[in-house]
Write an enzyme that holds these catalytic residues in place. Structure first.
Site, PDB file in Angstrom:
ATOM      1  N   LYS A 202      49.076  44.501  34.757  1.00 45.11           N
ATOM      2  CA  LYS A 202      47.819  43.935  35.264  1.00 45.11           C
ATOM      3  C   LYS A 202      47.155  44.990  36.147  1.00 45.11           C
ATOM      4  CE  LYS A 202      45.754  40.194  37.883  1.00 45.11           C
ATOM      5  NZ  LYS A 202      45.924  38.881  38.493  1.00 45.11           N
ATOM      6  N   ARG A 212      36.926  35.281  39.863  1.00 43.29           N
ATOM      7  CA  ARG A 212      37.037  35.025  41.304  1.00 43.29           C
ATOM      8  C   ARG A 212      35.934  34.079  41.754  1.00 43.29           C
ATOM      9  NH1 ARG A 212      38.756  41.245  42.969  1.00 43.29           N
ATOM     10  NH2 ARG A 212      40.688  41.245  41.735  1.00 43.29           N
ATOM     11  N   LYS A 225      42.754  44.795  45.700  1.00 44.74           N
ATOM     12  CA  LYS A 225      44.130  44.508  45.289  1.00 44.74           C
ATOM     13  C   LYS A 225      44.848  45.777  44.820  1.00 44.74           C
ATOM     14  CE  LYS A 225      43.136  39.631  44.320  1.00 44.74           C
ATOM     15  NZ  LYS A 225      43.452  38.437  43.502  1.00 44.74           N
ATOM     16  N   LYS A 256      46.380  43.268  30.857  1.00 42.49           N
ATOM     17  CA  LYS A 256      45.178  42.640  31.402  1.00 42.49           C
ATOM     18  C   LYS A 256      44.419  43.641  32.251  1.00 42.49           C
ATOM     19  CE  LYS A 256      43.860  39.033  34.559  1.00 42.49           C
ATOM     20  NZ  LYS A 256      44.257  38.209  35.651  1.00 42.49           N
ATOM     21  N   SER A 282      37.525  37.410  32.377  1.00 42.49           N
ATOM     22  CA  SER A 282      36.228  36.806  32.677  1.00 42.49           C
ATOM     23  C   SER A 282      35.071  37.797  32.545  1.00 42.49           C
ATOM     24  CB  SER A 282      36.265  36.210  34.081  1.00 42.49           C
ATOM     25  OG  SER A 282      36.599  37.208  35.036  1.00 42.49           O
ATOM     26  N   TYR A 321      38.554  32.852  26.923  1.00 41.90           N
ATOM     27  CA  TYR A 321      37.688  31.704  27.218  1.00 41.90           C
ATOM     28  C   TYR A 321      36.919  31.276  25.979  1.00 41.90           C
ATOM     29  CZ  TYR A 321      38.928  33.241  31.871  1.00 41.90           C
ATOM     30  OH  TYR A 321      39.648  33.611  32.977  1.00 41.90           O
TER      31      TYR A 321
HETATM   32  C1  PBG Z   1      44.819  35.808  40.167  1.00 42.84           C
HETATM   33  C2  PBG Z   1      44.293  36.014  38.789  1.00 42.84           C
HETATM   34  C3  PBG Z   1      43.151  36.746  38.473  1.00 42.84           C
HETATM   35  C4  PBG Z   1      42.926  36.556  37.104  1.00 42.84           C
HETATM   36  C5  PBG Z   1      43.962  35.756  36.618  1.00 42.84           C
HETATM   37  N1  PBG Z   1      44.812  35.442  37.680  1.00 42.84           N
HETATM   38  C6  PBG Z   1      42.214  37.495  39.329  1.00 42.84           C
HETATM   39  C7  PBG Z   1      42.720  38.517  40.236  1.00 42.84           C
HETATM   40  O1  PBG Z   1      43.809  39.077  40.092  1.00 42.84           O
HETATM   41  O2  PBG Z   1      41.995  38.795  41.190  1.00 42.84           O
HETATM   42  C8  PBG Z   1      41.765  37.114  36.359  1.00 42.84           C
HETATM   43  C9  PBG Z   1      41.356  36.410  35.110  1.00 42.84           C
HETATM   44  C10 PBG Z   1      39.987  36.728  34.608  1.00 42.84           C
HETATM   45  O3  PBG Z   1      39.268  37.589  35.154  1.00 42.84           O
HETATM   46  O4  PBG Z   1      39.588  36.086  33.622  1.00 42.84           O
HETATM   47  N2  PBG Z   1      46.108  36.131  40.418  1.00 42.84           N
END
Ligand code: PBG
Length: 332
Positions: A202, A212, A225, A256, A282, A321
């Site tokens: 990730k 978010r 992060k 991801k 997203s 989605y």
């Molecule tokens: C949070 C989480 C995130 C996503 C899935 N779980 C966001 C992040 O790490 O800030 C992102 C999913 C998306 O953008 O569709 N742990």
């Protein structure tokens, strides 16, 4: 294996492309409804939905509406649904206690969906961010996102989700050691059949912005992060993480974001041959939808193409989605 190519005109590549029938016979990868995992957002309340402005067509749903969505997904043949909670500002605290509350909105949704649609697999999200006052996936001490104490909390969260009936746990927090800790807690609590789909590779990505917004973490998040999610510059590290997570007891691994990271999907699949998934996140959804809504791209075609490319890159499935839309299109 070295491809053999006879010289022209013995070989004319266009011969195999000349008709739908020949193209169908020679097609190497296919997108099917069985490849899809549908992420949904759940919130408190009754019989209600709120649109997410940066994710056109996506809503936060109350638990009863989430059940309706799960029924729809099951009817369409989508094998799994993934639940993300939207929590009110009051539910967010420094100790993140709501994260492992058996009655938090996510656990209530798991129970309600399991009850109404027992055959759809329910995936969860394990990370503290929806419950954390500062929007981080882990506890924050003096500006540091602490690892080991966070892992203890993630384990409690995992057990609460397993107890609610989750089939697939999705640790998305990127703390070190969490897969092993969760796996051993599942074993000792009688949940040996609960699977783990680890968010293994990730990345610290700017493509998560609309998500978010959806979970209400945009305004809460202080800083970034980068100390726990991966550097987008890195590739070898993803393979080391996959090996680590597999050794600790992950059943499936994830890359991801998706589309900009297809090279990572391919390396993971080639190196390990394990069930490999990608998350079309997203921001990817928002980009495609914006162009589609402007009439700049053909929606059904570009969505199907974007998802087929994950299959070509070696993925066994995709969190998207677009799942219900694409399932409808595939089902005709
Ligand atoms: C949070 C989480 C995130 C996503 C899935 N779980 C966001 C992040 O790490 O800030 C992102 C999913 C998306 O953008 O569709 N742990």
């Amino acid at each position: 294996m070295k491809p053999t190519v006879a010289p022209f005109p013995s070989m004319r590549f266009r011969r195999m492309r000349q008709s739908p029938a020949l193209r169908a016979l020679s097609g190497q990868n296919r997108l099917t409804v069985e490849d899809l995992i549908w992420p949904i957002f759940v919130m408190d309340g009754k019989d209600d939905e709120t649109p997410i402005p940066s994710m056109s067509g996506v809503t936060r749903k109350t638990v009863d509406r989430a059940v309706t969505a799960a029924k729809e997904a099951h009817t369409l043949g989508i094998p799994a649904i993934c639940i993300f909670p939207y929590t009110s500002m009051e539910a967010r605290t420094e100790d993140c206690a709501m994260a492992w509350n058996p009655n938090n909105v996510s656990n209530r949704a798991i129970r309600a969906i399991k009850d109404a649609v027992p055959d759809i697999a329910i995936m969860t999200d394990i990370a503290l961010d929806p419950y954390n006052i500062n929007g981080h996936d882990g506890f924050v001490d003096d500006g540091e996102i602490v690892n080991d104490r966070t892992v203890e909390a993630l384990v409690k969260m995992a057990i609460a989700q397993a107890e609610a009936g989750a089939d697939i746990l999705g640790p998305s927090d990127m703390m070190d050691g969490r897969i092993g800790a969760i796996r051993s807690a599942l074993e000792s609590n009688g949940h040996q059949n609960v699977t783990i789909l680890s968010y293994t590779a990730k990345y610290a990505s700017s493509f998560y912005g609309p998500f978010r917004d959806a979970v209400g973490a945009s305004s809460a998040l202080t800083g970034d992060k980068n100390t726990y999610q991966m550097d987008p510059a890195n590739s070898d590290e993803a393979l080391r993480l996959v090996e680590r997570d597999l050794m600790e007891g992950a059943d499936m691994v994830m890359v991801k974001p998706g589309m900009p990271y297809l090279d990572i999907c391919r390396r993971v699949k080639d190196s390990f041959g394990v069930p490999t998934y990608a998350y079309q996140v997203s921001g990817e959804y928002a980009m495609l939808m914006a162009a589609v809504q402007n009439g700049w791209l053909d929606g059904d075609k570009v969505i199907a193409e974007s998802l087929l490319c994950f299959k070509r890159a070696g993925c066994d499935g995709i969190l998207t989605y677009f799942a219900p839309r694409v399932a409808k299109a595939l089902n005709g």
